[in-house]
Write an enzyme that holds these catalytic residues in place. Structure first.
Site, short mmCIF file in Angstrom:
data_model
loop_
_atom_site.label_atom_id
_atom_site.label_comp_id
_atom_site.label_asym_id
_atom_site.label_seq_id
_atom_site.Cartn_x
_atom_site.Cartn_y
_atom_site.Cartn_z
N GLY A 72 0.82 -1.21 0.00
CA GLY A 72 0.00 0.00 0.00
C GLY A 72 0.85 1.26 0.00
N THR A 73 1.95 1.22 0.72
CA THR A 73 2.82 2.40 0.80
C THR A 73 3.34 2.78 -0.58
OG1 THR A 73 3.44 1.90 3.07
CG2 THR A 73 4.99 3.24 1.80
N ASN A 150 -7.80 3.99 9.03
CA ASN A 150 -7.23 2.82 9.70
C ASN A 150 -7.36 2.87 11.22
OD1 ASN A 150 -5.39 4.90 8.63
ND2 ASN A 150 -3.88 3.97 9.98
N SER A 198 -3.75 -3.18 -0.57
CA SER A 198 -2.61 -3.92 -0.03
C SER A 198 -3.05 -5.33 0.32
CB SER A 198 -2.09 -3.20 1.22
OG SER A 198 -1.06 -3.94 1.81
N ALA A 199 -2.19 -6.31 0.01
CA ALA A 199 -2.58 -7.71 0.20
C ALA A 199 -2.68 -8.12 1.66
CB ALA A 199 -1.56 -8.62 -0.51
N HIS A 200 -1.79 -7.58 2.51
CA HIS A 200 -1.71 -8.16 3.86
C HIS A 200 -2.83 -7.73 4.79
CE1 HIS A 200 0.21 -4.87 6.37
NE2 HIS A 200 0.46 -4.40 5.16
N THR A 237 11.50 -7.36 -11.91
CA THR A 237 10.83 -8.66 -12.03
C THR A 237 9.79 -8.78 -10.92
OG1 THR A 237 12.78 -9.62 -13.01
CG2 THR A 237 11.19 -11.17 -12.07
N CYS A 332 3.60 1.51 14.07
CA CYS A 332 4.65 2.41 13.58
C CYS A 332 5.92 1.58 13.49
CB CYS A 332 4.79 3.56 14.56
SG CYS A 332 6.15 4.63 14.19
N1 PLP Z 1 -2.77 2.98 3.92
C1 PLP Z 1 -3.45 2.62 5.01
C2 PLP Z 1 -4.76 3.28 5.30
C3 PLP Z 1 -2.94 1.66 5.89
O1 PLP Z 1 -3.61 1.34 6.99
C4 PLP Z 1 -1.69 1.07 5.58
C5 PLP Z 1 -1.08 0.06 6.49
O2 PLP Z 1 -1.11 0.18 7.68
C6 PLP Z 1 -1.03 1.46 4.41
C7 PLP Z 1 -1.60 2.41 3.62
C8 PLP Z 1 0.30 0.88 4.03
O3 PLP Z 1 0.17 -0.37 3.42
P1 PLP Z 1 1.43 -1.37 3.39
O4 PLP Z 1 1.61 -1.86 4.80
O5 PLP Z 1 1.01 -2.45 2.45
O6 PLP Z 1 2.59 -0.61 2.89
#
Ligand code: PLP
Length: 395
Positions: A72-73, A150, A198-200, A237, A332
């Site tokens: 996600g980041t 979140n 994001s997958a996790h 890749t 964090c």
């Molecule tokens: N955006 C939100 C709202 C999230 O809660 C998170 C993860 O905590 C992220 C982005 C970041 O995703 P990732 O952990 O896959 O980098």
């Protein structure tokens, strides 16, 4: 015998779903590079394209508009690239809501003087009245507003934001990392231009995610340059096994969502009832506990709870010693607890901000987990609030 743990930090991350594990285990044996044209390469590409089609269908996009990333980041960072165009104009200013994830607040490729923050109301919902003047009579902007927060779980009025942004000629990026798999949505219905997932957070592996584009979005500019993977938008890749696991998790999460979330919401409501009864009730005369964003639409799995006088870090440690994993707002990477920028943006003072603990539930959460959390809070709250524990024992 060690007692089993109760995991109530599903917004931080989730366990791997069986389907994702199996898909990944199978993918490790696929030796090809997805860019190779031989049979081995084509097999690897097939796994990836299968996942791409699954993800695209789940959010209402075209497979060619899915860019796989490391999470996600990275999806957020890619979305906030300076190369996005609207009506043949490069968008050179960015508006982000004040409750975004750190990876959005960072502003991507936009210089600090091209970045503005959209305030939120005390409810935890973005302030549309504040957005209007930020858009009006100015060059079109890229706007980033998350679908669900979140920390509080508050769901944002993304469709309304999209209308305002589009009227002003801009584009809308939505971080749906927390909403995906928990609520039903579609990028077409909400008019989203760029979407991060994001997958996790949905039972897939950590370290895999995607940026999904609406049709006709031009840009973003690749952050990682090199080979032409992901249609030139993300070189390197691909993480074939991770992507295969992501695809399997999407399929499983979408299929199970309605049932899982209805059950989880009942458990979450039971938890909130238990927290309210223990602290903030009239009987003990103490200051009221707060469930943040409780009056607005929220994710069904999330409770952010605070009581004046509570120190969230201490509470998290005490819960941990009781066998229960909760969190103080958002995880964090440094392990250090920062005061929640989300609650600060909502206008809460330092005492409540410092007190907030987050319980987030998931598909493996049971009735027993919730009873255990309530029981632990009954046991701990007196000491944590530096009050006479016996007063609280009566509940
Ligand atoms: N955006 C939100 C709202 C999230 O809660 C998170 C993860 O905590 C992220 C982005 C970041 O995703 P990732 O952990 O896959 O980098």
């Amino acid at each position: 015998m060690m007692q089993e743990r109760t995991y109530l930090d599903w917004n931080a991350t989730t366990p791997l779903r069986r389907e994702a594990r199996e898909a990944m285990a199978a993918a490790w044996d696929v030796i090809g590079n997805p860019s190779s044209i031989h049979a081995e390469g084509r097999r690897a590409r097939g796994l990836m394209e299968n996942a791409r089609a699954t993800l695209a269908a789940a959010v209402g996009a075209q497979p060619r508009n899915v860019i796989f990333t490391s999470g996600g980041t990275e999806a957020n960072a890619l979305a906030l690239s300076s190369g996005l165009q609207s009506n043949k104009q490069i968008l050179d200013r960015l508006i982000v809501s004040a409750i975004e994830h750190a990876s959005v607040l960072a502003g991507g490729q936009f210089a600090p003087d091209r970045l503005a923050r959209l305030p939120v109301q005390r409810s935890g919902v973005v302030d549309l009245d504040a957005l209007r003047p930020m858009l009006a009579g100015r060059p079109p902007a890229l706007v980033s507003v998350m679908l669900a927060n979140n920390e509080t779980g508050a769901i944002q009025p993304v469709a309304e934001v999209a209308d305002l942004v589009h009227e002003a000629g801009g584009l809308l990026h939505v971080d749906a990392v927390q909403a995906f798999g928990k609520i039903d949505f579609n990028i077409k219905a909400l008019n989203i231009d760029l979407l991060s997932v994001s997958a996790h957070k949905i039972g897939g592996p950590k370290g895999t995610g995607a940026l999904v584009l609406a049709e006709n979005v031009i840009g973003p500019r690749a952050l990682i340059q090199g080979g032409g993977q992901e249609r030139g938008r993300r070189a390197g890749t691909e993480n074939v096994a991770g992507i295969a696991g992501f695809g399997a998790a999407v399929k499983a999460a979408v299929a199970a969502r309605a049932g899982e979330m209805a059950r989880i919401e009942i458990l979450r409501n039971r938890l909130e009832q238990g927290l309210r009864q223990t602290q903030g009730s009239d009987q003990d005369g103490s200051q009221a506990g707060v469930i943040f964003s409780q009056d607005v639409a929220r994710l069904p799995n999330t409770t952010l709870f605070g009581v004046p006088g509570l120190k969230a870090e201490t509470a998290v440690v005490r819960f941990d010693l009781e066998g229960i994993a909760v969190s103080s707002g958002s995880a964090c990477s440094s392990g250090k607890v920062q005061p929640s920028h989300v609650l600060q943006a909502m206008g809460y003072g330092p005492e409540l901000v410092r007190s907030a603990i987050r319980f987030s539930l998931g598909w493996e959460t049971t009735d027993a987990d919730i009873e255990r959390a309530i029981k632990a809070w009954r046991k701990l709250s007196g000491a944590l609030l530096r009050k006479d524990e016996t007063v609280l024992e009566q509940f």
